[in-house]
Write an enzyme that holds these catalytic residues in place. Structure first.
Site, PDB file in Angstrom:
ATOM      1  N   LYS A 111      33.666  46.938  51.658  1.00 21.69           N
ATOM      2  CA  LYS A 111      34.592  47.327  52.720  1.00 21.69           C
ATOM      3  C   LYS A 111      34.898  48.822  52.669  1.00 21.69           C
ATOM      4  CE  LYS A 111      38.953  45.975  52.101  1.00 21.69           C
ATOM      5  NZ  LYS A 111      40.150  45.184  51.708  1.00 21.69           N
TER       6      LYS A 111
ATOM      7  N   SER B 155      42.315  42.535  55.013  1.00 22.52           N
ATOM      8  CA  SER B 155      41.644  43.722  55.494  1.00 22.52           C
ATOM      9  C   SER B 155      40.135  43.736  55.213  1.00 22.52           C
ATOM     10  CB  SER B 155      42.278  44.965  54.849  1.00 22.52           C
ATOM     11  OG  SER B 155      42.170  44.934  53.435  1.00 22.52           O
TER      12      SER B 155
ATOM     13  N   SER C  11      43.738  39.768  51.267  1.00 22.24           N
ATOM     14  CA  SER C  11      42.695  40.501  51.988  1.00 22.24           C
ATOM     15  C   SER C  11      41.270  40.110  51.628  1.00 22.24           C
ATOM     16  CB  SER C  11      42.870  42.014  51.769  1.00 22.24           C
ATOM     17  OG  SER C  11      44.033  42.465  52.408  1.00 22.24           O
TER      18      SER C  11
END
Length: 605
Positions: free
Chosen positions: A206, A281, A305
């Site tokens: 990410k 996220s 997340s």
């Protein structure tokens, strides 16, 4: 007959003999004697009167003090009724708003959106562990594996928008070097397996975990041109183990929301229904893997997340025990030791068998604490489960599909594994959201309004809110609202703050006593399947199902259990005691074997 007993800590356990598909038998509940509400109020009133000198130790209470005592009790009761009524009104209004927004979402988006394209290359169906084995034994080359996943990224990204940066050409050169090393014979197959267990396998991560040469924005506009000068520690360890970074995936703004959307890279879409969210996220990371465009990757988790995106996209994701994996190279950084205990980098993958070797690598010197090679006999594991949080304020009820899946899982462990299974009720889970929000507070003067501009000053959230409808703001609506609401709520060091810290400590003790070293707790990862885009704005506190596990510092694995009635992934999370990550991983492997795990897209190969 099922017998439930309530302990002093608020934990209810049940020797559950319900049917395989979750049909419960009649339940009898017994409670020990408890002090009445009037006695509690009387005690509080006496304390109040003592401060006025009206109620001394060993002396009789004057008649006017008795009248005050009764009046105080009456006032307390009236205030409590008023608060209860207000909360009821707010809950009813919120439920109506949720239904209204769902109707509007279906009207705007339609019942179902586009799905990811079918798979045409069977290499994409392999686990990372299987690919590594085939590469080092020369059944496949790293170049053809890497090229297959690059091609898949290019195929799915126009629809899903999960990849935000890449190093495809550099990855292919790394793959060529891996193939030459294997062909040279300078290392035996056994040496490669031991020293470079993922040699030649492409890996994604990410956009908040630093990768040398790739963007490192964390979805923050002021960081849109920042690139990593070196790998984060976890990625460095994966690269040392032979993995090849090749793609960077989308996140929410400042990595603090559970839908992956920001003003730099836009919005990511669910591979099973492009009208639905991917979570956050680590949403882009969950999406790229579910779409078979990456074999495995790294995510990070401070309030869910890793686990929420894993749940919404139907893959596996593991949040390790606190402090086991280095957080070096992440942005934003934790602002306190407490926040750092919540935050953790962990593996995300389509196949449960990849979790353990990944965790062993990124745990590095802490790996021995986890005893990952110690066998787990599931018959000796104690299984505890809770269907919901007990009815938390402004949190959605758990979907029927998720409840059914959980009951089937527990029936499997009773009937097939022959394990001890107990249904529990931990009352403090109703306060998961306020507990997380309070314990995230720090003495630092750095606020979210500063983090949104990369600590280069601070935004004026009211001004940004006025600019947002005109598309003049560089920030998302939820980012602006978070900056506004952060100024309210619990204050660090206040009485309310210390109350929630105490609640956390008590819940930590309850979990420690319940789980010991051979127990796991099965709990919903999220109360609903992936909602439509923007729906999280009015279901904001649903993240509490994962966030409370961060508060406790415990390991947890999100496990997919197939697709529900809406064609979207369902699943649950498996929680264990501190450093008992291997129990989570063993249960995940068993559930994958029994229920199928990740649901692949259509295959046309």
């Amino acid at each position: 007959m099922q017998l439930e007993t309530r302990t002093r800590s608020g934990l209810i356990t049940a020797n559950n003999n319900s049917s395989r598909f979750g049909v419960k038998q009649p339940t009898t509940t017994t409670d020990p004697p408890m002090r009445g509400e009037a006695d509690k109020l009387k005690h509080k009133a006496k304390n109040f009167l003592r401060t006025l000198g009206a109620c001394g130790a060993g002396s009789a209470t004057p008649s006017h003090a008795k009248r005050m005592d009764a009046q105080t009790k009456q006032n307390l009761l009236e205030r409590r009724k008023a608060r209860s009524l207000l909360k009821t009104v707010i809950n009813v209004g919120h439920k109506f708003l949720v239904l209204l927004v769902r109707w509007l979402s279906r009207t705007i988006y339609g019942e179902h959106g586009k799905r990811m394209p079918p798979i045409t290359n069977l290499i994409l169906m392999e686990s990372a562990t299987s690919l590594a084995t085939k590469i080092r034994t020369r059944k496949l080359t790293s170049v053809e594996v890497t090229q297959a996943f690059i091609d898949r990224c290019r195929e799915v990204n126009p629809l899903l928008n999960c990849v935000v940066d890449e190093r495809f050409e550099a990855a292919l050169k790394d793959a060529e070097r891996a193939d030459k090393l294997i062909a040279s014979g300078t290392m035996t197959v056994e040496q490669l397996e031991r020293e470079k267990p993922f040699l030649g396998v492409p890996i994604s991560t990410k956009d908040c975990i630093r990768v040398e040469g790739l963007l490192h924005t964390s979805g923050i506009w002021n960081r849109r041109n920042i690139r990593g000068d070196k790998d984060a520690r976890a990625m460095e360890l994966m690269r040392r183990a032979g993995a090849i970074p090749f793609a960077l995936t989308n996140v929410s703004e400042c990595c603090m929301w559970w839908e992956s959307v920001n003003t730099i890279h836009g919005r990511s879409r669910n591979p099973y229904d492009a009208n639905r969210i991917v979570g956050g996220s680590s949403g882009g990371e969950g999406c790229i893997q579910a779409a078979a465009a990456s074999p495995f990757g790294l995510g990070s988790d401070i309030g869910g997340s890793i686990r929420m995106p894993a749940f919404f996209n139907g893959i596996f994701g593991h949040k390790p025990t606190k402090f086991v994996v280095s957080n070096e190279g992440q942005y934003p950084v934790a602002l306190s030791e407490e926040q750092n205990s919540f935050l953790g980098i962990g593996p995300m993958c389509r196949y449960a068998t990849d979790l353990k070797p990944m965790l062993r690598i990124i745990a590095d010197e802490n790996a021995p604490k986890l005893r990952l090679d110690e066998p787990v006999d599931l018959k000796q594991v104690k299984f505890f489960y809770q269907i919901n949080d007990g009815g938390a304020h402004l949190v959605s009820p758990v979907d029927l599909d998720i409840r059914d899946a959980m009951e089937k899982v527990m029936a499997h462990f009773r009937a097939t594994v022959k394990a001890e299974v107990k249904k529990v009720y931990l009352d403090k889970l109703r306060k998961s959201a306020p507990m997380w929000l309070a314990n995230m507070k720090t003495p630092s003067k750095v606020g979210f309004d500063s983090q949104l501009v990369n600590l280069e000053g601070a935004i004026n959230p009211w001004l940004e809110l006025a600019k947002w409808p005109l598309r003049m703001s560089n920030h998302t609506l939820i980012g602006i609202l978070t900056a506004l609401t952060e100024r309210g709520g619990v204050k660090y060091g206040s009485a309310e703050y210390h109350h929630y810290v105490q609640q956390k400590q008590e819940l930590v003790s309850e979990f420690r006593d319940m789980l010991g070293e051979n127990g796991v707790f099965i709990y919903p990862t999220h109360p609903t399947v992936a909602p439509y885009h923007n729906e999280p704005l009015i279901r904001a506190l649903n993240f509490s199902y994962t966030a409370i596990i961060n508060v406790l510092g415990l390991p947890a694995t999100a496990v997919p259990l197939g697709l529900g009635r809406e064609g979207l992934p369902v699943g649950l999370q498996v929680v264990a005691g501190v450093n008992q990550d291997r129990l989570c991983l063993a249960v995940a492997c068993e559930l994958e074997r029994a229920f199928g795990g990740w649901v692949a897209p259509e295959v046309k190969a």
